[in-house]
Design an enzyme around this catalytic site. Sequence first.
Site, short mmCIF file in Angstrom:
data_model
loop_
_atom_site.label_atom_id
_atom_site.label_comp_id
_atom_site.label_asym_id
_atom_site.label_seq_id
_atom_site.Cartn_x
_atom_site.Cartn_y
_atom_site.Cartn_z
CG MET A 1 -11.79 -2.68 5.01
SD MET A 1 -10.28 -2.27 4.11
CE MET A 1 -9.29 -1.46 5.37
CB SER B 1 -0.89 0.01 1.24
OG SER B 1 -1.47 1.30 1.36
CG ASP C 1 -5.03 2.54 0.86
OD1 ASP C 1 -6.00 1.79 0.71
OD2 ASP C 1 -3.94 2.16 1.33
CG HIS D 1 -3.92 -1.49 -1.57
ND1 HIS D 1 -5.06 -2.19 -1.91
CD2 HIS D 1 -4.27 -0.67 -0.54
CE1 HIS D 1 -6.06 -1.82 -1.10
NE2 HIS D 1 -5.60 -0.91 -0.26
N GLY E 1 -0.64 1.36 9.36
CA GLY E 1 0.07 1.09 10.61
C GLY E 1 -0.79 0.69 11.78
CG MET F 1 -11.08 3.50 2.26
SD MET F 1 -9.47 3.40 3.07
CE MET F 1 -8.42 3.53 1.63
CG HIS G 1 -9.21 0.44 -0.45
ND1 HIS G 1 -8.62 0.17 0.77
CD2 HIS G 1 -10.54 0.46 -0.22
CE1 HIS G 1 -9.56 0.04 1.69
NE2 HIS G 1 -10.73 0.21 1.12
CG ASP H 1 -6.32 -2.76 3.05
OD1 ASP H 1 -5.23 -2.55 3.62
OD2 ASP H 1 -6.93 -1.89 2.40
N GLY H 2 -5.01 -4.39 6.08
CA GLY H 2 -4.88 -3.75 7.38
C GLY H 2 -4.11 -4.59 8.38
CG MET I 1 -8.06 7.37 2.71
SD MET I 1 -7.23 7.30 4.31
CE MET I 1 -6.43 5.69 4.16
C1 DX5 Z 1 -6.29 1.48 5.66
C2 DX5 Z 1 -5.80 1.28 4.24
C3 DX5 Z 1 -4.78 0.19 4.16
C4 DX5 Z 1 -3.54 0.48 4.93
C5 DX5 Z 1 -2.64 -0.71 5.01
O1 DX5 Z 1 -7.24 2.47 5.67
O2 DX5 Z 1 -6.87 0.91 3.40
O3 DX5 Z 1 -4.48 -0.13 2.81
O4 DX5 Z 1 -2.83 1.54 4.41
O5 DX5 Z 1 -1.52 -0.36 5.76
P1 DX5 Z 1 -0.92 -1.31 6.90
O6 DX5 Z 1 -0.48 -2.57 6.23
O7 DX5 Z 1 0.21 -0.52 7.47
O8 DX5 Z 1 -2.03 -1.59 7.89
ZN ZN Z 2 -6.47 -0.07 1.44
#
Ligand code: DX5
Ligand code: ZN
Length: 220
Positions: free
Chosen positions: A143, A14, A41, A39, A151, A74, A72, A181-182, A43
């Site tokens: 998720m 990610s 993200d 990946h 993190g 969000m 992804h 994911d996560g 947001m």
């Molecule tokens: C969370 C994201 C994830 C996240 C994964 O909102 O969708 O993709 O960045 O990061 P780690 O592996 O550090 O949890």
């Molecule tokens: Zn993600």
Amino acid sequence: MWYNNGMKTLIAPSILSGNFANMGAEAESLAPAGADWVHIDVMDGIFVPNLTFGFKMISDLRPHSDLFFDVHLMIADPARYAERFVKAGADLVSFHLEAEKDINGTIDTIKRCGCKAGLAVNPDTDIDKIIPYLPKLDLVLVMSVFPGFGGQKFIDGSLERLRRAAELRDKYAPSALVEVDGGINAGNAVAAANAGADVLVAGNAVFGAADRRAAIKSLR
Ligand code: DX5
Ligand code: ZN
């Protein structure tokens, strides 16, 4: 690369955990390190309490990697923006079940643009809610943290949810992939894969490591 014969677990670092002042180089580092997908993200500060970037990041990153772009979303109202993410260079667009009323219409829009479609499910949403949409889906994104930040710690109970997602996939959409994911790290990656995850997203476990290649290898 789209891979669905179940023989290999894909690793999708990610880029949220990368350095935002250096995203081209961060994307370029992933193929030589052995990553399968990138990946990405997105947001919006509304669906989740954090802001990242939009379409332009994806179109600007596109020339920096031939890897599969796993986007992804969000964001609230994903139907409004999905097509623009496809045009920017996404290979797969996932949006959240919790964020959209017209889930079928949004999947159709993504697929009509020639892109693969995924549906993401928050840790507190009943996994069985994906059942009506599964036949149309290319991927289910389970998720294992509440979305918004990299993190975080892998939530207990996510393995059970992965098992259920894989069971439903086998029944209703055998060619779809299950992604987790996560909070994925070398300590839980094997358990997640054994529970049914075909694709492991990893942010901090890859970008926080001094040696990304070794980090990706230790996730396999
Ligand atoms: C969370 C994201 C994830 C996240 C994964 O909102 O969708 O993709 O960045 O990061 P780690 O592996 O550090 O949890
Ligand atoms: Zn993600």
